[in-house]
Design a protein around this motif. Structure first.
Motif, PDB file in Angstrom:
ATOM      1  N   SER A 225      46.753  45.618  14.592  1.00  0.00           N
ATOM      2  CA  SER A 225      46.055  44.334  14.509  1.00  0.00           C
ATOM      3  C   SER A 225      46.116  43.739  13.108  1.00  0.00           C
ATOM      4  O   SER A 225      45.499  44.266  12.172  1.00  0.00           O
ATOM      5  N   PRO A 226      46.803  42.609  12.937  1.00  0.00           N
ATOM      6  CA  PRO A 226      46.768  41.942  11.634  1.00  0.00           C
ATOM      7  C   PRO A 226      45.375  41.428  11.286  1.00  0.00           C
ATOM      8  O   PRO A 226      45.057  41.258  10.102  1.00  0.00           O
ATOM      9  N   VAL A 227      44.544  41.190  12.308  1.00  0.00           N
ATOM     10  CA  VAL A 227      43.164  40.777  12.028  1.00  0.00           C
ATOM     11  C   VAL A 227      42.445  41.884  11.266  1.00  0.00           C
ATOM     12  O   VAL A 227      41.813  41.656  10.224  1.00  0.00           O
ATOM     13  N   TRP A 228      42.550  43.120  11.780  1.00  0.00           N
ATOM     14  CA  TRP A 228      41.874  44.233  11.131  1.00  0.00           C
ATOM     15  C   TRP A 228      42.532  44.615   9.809  1.00  0.00           C
ATOM     16  O   TRP A 228      41.842  44.857   8.812  1.00  0.00           O
ATOM     17  N   LEU A 229      43.855  44.687   9.783  1.00  0.00           N
ATOM     18  CA  LEU A 229      44.532  45.230   8.612  1.00  0.00           C
ATOM     19  C   LEU A 229      44.725  44.202   7.504  1.00  0.00           C
ATOM     20  O   LEU A 229      44.569  44.537   6.325  1.00  0.00           O
ATOM     21  N   GLN A 230      45.052  42.963   7.869  1.00  0.00           N
ATOM     22  CA  GLN A 230      45.307  41.966   6.833  1.00  0.00           C
ATOM     23  C   GLN A 230      44.073  41.116   6.525  1.00  0.00           C
ATOM     24  O   GLN A 230      43.698  40.958   5.355  1.00  0.00           O
ATOM     25  N   ASP A 231      43.437  40.590   7.573  1.00  0.00           N
ATOM     26  CA  ASP A 231      42.298  39.702   7.335  1.00  0.00           C
ATOM     27  C   ASP A 231      41.073  40.466   6.833  1.00  0.00           C
ATOM     28  O   ASP A 231      40.422  40.045   5.868  1.00  0.00           O
ATOM     29  N   ILE A 232      40.755  41.580   7.477  1.00  0.00           N
ATOM     30  CA  ILE A 232      39.509  42.283   7.153  1.00  0.00           C
ATOM     31  C   ILE A 232      39.727  43.338   6.069  1.00  0.00           C
ATOM     32  O   ILE A 232      39.073  43.304   5.022  1.00  0.00           O
ATOM     33  N   LEU A 233      40.659  44.285   6.292  1.00  0.00           N
ATOM     34  CA  LEU A 233      40.837  45.376   5.330  1.00  0.00           C
ATOM     35  C   LEU A 233      41.350  44.854   3.990  1.00  0.00           C
ATOM     36  O   LEU A 233      40.761  45.124   2.937  1.00  0.00           O
ATOM     37  N   ARG A 234      42.436  44.118   4.007  1.00  0.00           N
ATOM     38  CA  ARG A 234      42.993  43.628   2.740  1.00  0.00           C
ATOM     39  C   ARG A 234      42.249  42.386   2.238  1.00  0.00           C
ATOM     40  O   ARG A 234      41.968  42.277   1.043  1.00  0.00           O
ATOM     41  N   GLY A 235      41.921  41.467   3.163  1.00  0.00           N
ATOM     42  CA  GLY A 235      41.291  40.220   2.754  1.00  0.00           C
ATOM     43  C   GLY A 235      39.829  40.389   2.373  1.00  0.00           C
ATOM     44  O   GLY A 235      39.443  40.215   1.215  1.00  0.00           O
ATOM     45  N   GLN A 236      39.003  40.748   3.348  1.00  0.00           N
ATOM     46  CA  GLN A 236      37.558  40.823   3.097  1.00  0.00           C
ATOM     47  C   GLN A 236      37.174  42.011   2.228  1.00  0.00           C
ATOM     48  O   GLN A 236      36.322  41.892   1.339  1.00  0.00           O
ATOM     49  N   LEU A 237      37.773  43.178   2.460  1.00  0.00           N
ATOM     50  CA  LEU A 237      37.391  44.366   1.704  1.00  0.00           C
ATOM     51  C   LEU A 237      38.190  44.524   0.411  1.00  0.00           C
ATOM     52  O   LEU A 237      37.853  45.358  -0.425  1.00  0.00           O
ATOM     53  N   GLY A 238      39.241  43.731   0.244  1.00  0.00           N
ATOM     54  CA  GLY A 238      40.014  43.778  -0.994  1.00  0.00           C
ATOM     55  C   GLY A 238      40.791  45.062  -1.193  1.00  0.00           C
ATOM     56  O   GLY A 238      41.127  45.432  -2.328  1.00  0.00           O
ATOM     57  N   PHE A 239      41.140  45.752  -0.103  1.00  0.00           N
ATOM     58  CA  PHE A 239      41.849  47.029  -0.221  1.00  0.00           C
ATOM     59  C   PHE A 239      43.295  46.792  -0.609  1.00  0.00           C
ATOM     60  O   PHE A 239      43.999  45.999   0.008  1.00  0.00           O
ATOM     61  N   ASP A 240      43.778  47.535  -1.625  1.00  0.00           N
ATOM     62  CA  ASP A 240      45.134  47.328  -2.132  1.00  0.00           C
ATOM     63  C   ASP A 240      45.975  48.600  -2.082  1.00  0.00           C
ATOM     64  O   ASP A 240      47.024  48.690  -2.712  1.00  0.00           O
ATOM     65  N   GLY A 241      45.521  49.607  -1.316  1.00  0.00           N
ATOM     66  CA  GLY A 241      46.270  50.843  -1.223  1.00  0.00           C
ATOM     67  C   GLY A 241      47.233  50.851  -0.056  1.00  0.00           C
ATOM     68  O   GLY A 241      47.570  49.824   0.533  1.00  0.00           O
ATOM     69  N   VAL A 242      47.669  52.049   0.303  1.00  0.00           N
ATOM     70  CA  VAL A 242      48.619  52.246   1.396  1.00  0.00           C
ATOM     71  C   VAL A 242      47.884  52.279   2.727  1.00  0.00           C
ATOM     72  O   VAL A 242      46.780  52.827   2.823  1.00  0.00           O
ATOM     73  N   ILE A 243      48.484  51.698   3.749  1.00  0.00           N
ATOM     74  CA  ILE A 243      47.973  51.810   5.116  1.00  0.00           C
ATOM     75  C   ILE A 243      48.968  52.646   5.912  1.00  0.00           C
ATOM     76  O   ILE A 243      50.115  52.251   6.102  1.00  0.00           O
ATOM     77  N   PHE A 244      48.520  53.851   6.334  1.00  0.00           N
ATOM     78  CA  PHE A 244      49.314  54.717   7.192  1.00  0.00           C
ATOM     79  C   PHE A 244      48.887  54.502   8.637  1.00  0.00           C
ATOM     80  O   PHE A 244      47.677  54.503   8.926  1.00  0.00           O
ATOM     81  N   SER A 245      49.836  54.375   9.555  1.00  0.00           N
ATOM     82  CA  SER A 245      49.453  54.390  10.965  1.00  0.00           C
ATOM     83  C   SER A 245      49.023  55.798  11.339  1.00  0.00           C
ATOM     84  O   SER A 245      49.391  56.780  10.683  1.00  0.00           O
ATOM     85  N   ASP A 246      48.204  55.924  12.403  1.00  0.00           N
ATOM     86  CA  ASP A 246      48.026  57.233  13.010  1.00  0.00           C
ATOM     87  C   ASP A 246      49.290  57.502  13.836  1.00  0.00           C
ATOM     88  O   ASP A 246      50.176  56.643  13.961  1.00  0.00           O
ATOM     89  N   ASP A 247      49.389  58.686  14.387  1.00  0.00           N
ATOM     90  CA  ASP A 247      50.606  59.096  15.082  1.00  0.00           C
ATOM     91  C   ASP A 247      50.947  58.120  16.210  1.00  0.00           C
ATOM     92  O   ASP A 247      50.124  57.855  17.089  1.00  0.00           O
ATOM     93  N   LEU A 248      52.170  57.602  16.192  1.00  0.00           N
ATOM     94  CA  LEU A 248      52.604  56.661  17.222  1.00  0.00           C
ATOM     95  C   LEU A 248      52.816  57.336  18.572  1.00  0.00           C
ATOM     96  O   LEU A 248      53.002  56.649  19.581  1.00  0.00           O
ATOM     97  N   GLY A 249      52.782  58.662  18.623  1.00  0.00           N
ATOM     98  CA  GLY A 249      52.911  59.367  19.890  1.00  0.00           C
ATOM     99  C   GLY A 249      51.606  59.525  20.632  1.00  0.00           C
ATOM    100  O   GLY A 249      51.599  60.005  21.772  1.00  0.00           O
ATOM    101  N   MET A 250      50.492  59.132  20.021  1.00  0.00           N
ATOM    102  CA  MET A 250      49.202  59.256  20.678  1.00  0.00           C
ATOM    103  C   MET A 250      49.057  58.226  21.797  1.00  0.00           C
ATOM    104  O   MET A 250      49.663  57.144  21.751  1.00  0.00           O
TER     105      MET A 250
END
Length: 349
Positions: A225-250
């Protein structure tokens, strides 16, 4: 980020790890025979590439501790939450000790990163989280996670807060189902998002989003979700680190399509690195079929996740009297009997 099957690399794995789209390796319990073997494996992985591949592991403590013999047995984080109820200063100090011991022992074996801390709240309804969480109270979770982060940094390791924006409220295990959390954004902001906001402001190195749908915010799971990862995590929370997905096989990732489509969707949503675990054929499909989007700051972000200090230096640290004292304090925290006997949760968590 991909995995390997055993105690050393096969030729097929050496070829896979040399692919330019592979940036990291995640290790599991099956990759650990003893400390000398683990050091040889990480050195072999590191020798393949320059700059070296990032080497990571899920090594939180409790039932999620991949390496046992020769490592200090770490308690589940709920033990620290229980200690907080008795003595806040002692709990902070213990969390810092746990962080130092966890990180330094892994750094002494050539591992860069443990996917920790768990920032989920213990709502008492999610078995896959359970005692991996510090506490139900987001302020207590924040304080203990900050202390753990300080310890990890002293031990030469960055942090990975998971599972953004919070997996503790849902009953389902996203390894096997697609959980859904029907709360509003304001409800999430009042509780589950608070530790992520506090850790982000304090220099948290990376985040792993949950394979959970929050339909009041977006119809897509948080990790897609770009809403969660870009708008909220990076935008609202100002997070500038790495975003790892959880396992894509789940199972929680299956709705995004094929493995190539899952990887593309996660990267497009804002993930910097995607994990494909326990399915090497699917990993090869992703490597063959993925068109990597432009990520101008990716190399800089990933460089921050590399462990600090040299392996030999950390081997000296863990033989020191000061470190031995920390180990004794960590072991004195105790290990609930059901944790010692219980199974580990899914291999990527």
């Amino acid at each position: 980020m991909v995995d390997v099957a055993g105690f050393s690399l096969s030729e097929a794995e050496r070829t896979r790890l040399s692919h330019p789209l592979v940036g990291g390796v995640i290790l599991f319990r099956r990759n650990f025979q003893n400390i000398e073997q683990l050091k040889a494996l990480t050195a072999e992985i590191r020798s393949l590439r320059n700059p070296a591949l990032l080497i990571a592991v899920d090594h939180e403590g409790g039932r999620v501790q991949r390496f046992l013999e020769g490592f200090t047995r770490l308690p589940p984080m709920s033990v620290l939450g229980e200690l907080w109820q008795q003595d806040e200063a002692a709990a902070r100090a213990a969390a810092e000790d746990v962080g130092v011991v966890l990180a330094a022992e892994l750094r002494a074996c050539g591992i860069d990163l443990s996917f920790t801390p768990v920032l989920d709240l213990d709502w008492g309804r999610c078995a896959v989280i359970g005692n991996r969480a510090f506490h139900r109270d987001p302020q207590i979770v924040s304080e203990l996670a900050l202390a753990l982060q300080r310890g990890l940094q002293q031990g030469g390791m960055s942090t990975c807060g998971k599972h953004f924006p919070g997996h503790g409220f849902v009953a389902g295990d996203s390894h096997f189902v697609m959980p859904q959390d029907d709360r509003t954004l304001s409800e999430l902001e009042a509780d589950d998002l608070l530790p992520f906001a506090r850790l982000a402001a304090a220099g948290m190195g990376s985040v792993m989003p949950a394979h959970v749908v929050y339909p009041a915010v977006d119809s897509r799971p948080a990790g897609f979700s770009p809403v969660w990862l870009q708008d909220i995590l990076r935008g609202q929370l100002g997070f500038d680190g790495v975003i790892f997905s959880d396992d894509l096989g789940m199972e929680g990732a299956a709705g995004a399509g094929s493995f190539v489509e899952r990887a593309a969707a996660a990267l497009a949503a804002g993930c910097d690195m995607v994990l494909v675990c326990n399915q090497p054929a699917r990993a090869d499909e992703v490597l063959a079929g993925l068109q990597l989007p432009a990520q101008p700051r990716l190399a800089e972000r990933l460089q921050r996740m590399a462990g600090a200090g040299e392996v030999d230096s950390w081997q000296q640290v863990i033989r020191s009297p000061d470190f031995a004292a920390r180990q004794q304090r960590v072991m004195a925290l105790g290990m609930p009997q059901n944790v010692l006997q219980g199974p580990a949760v899914g291999e990527a968590s």
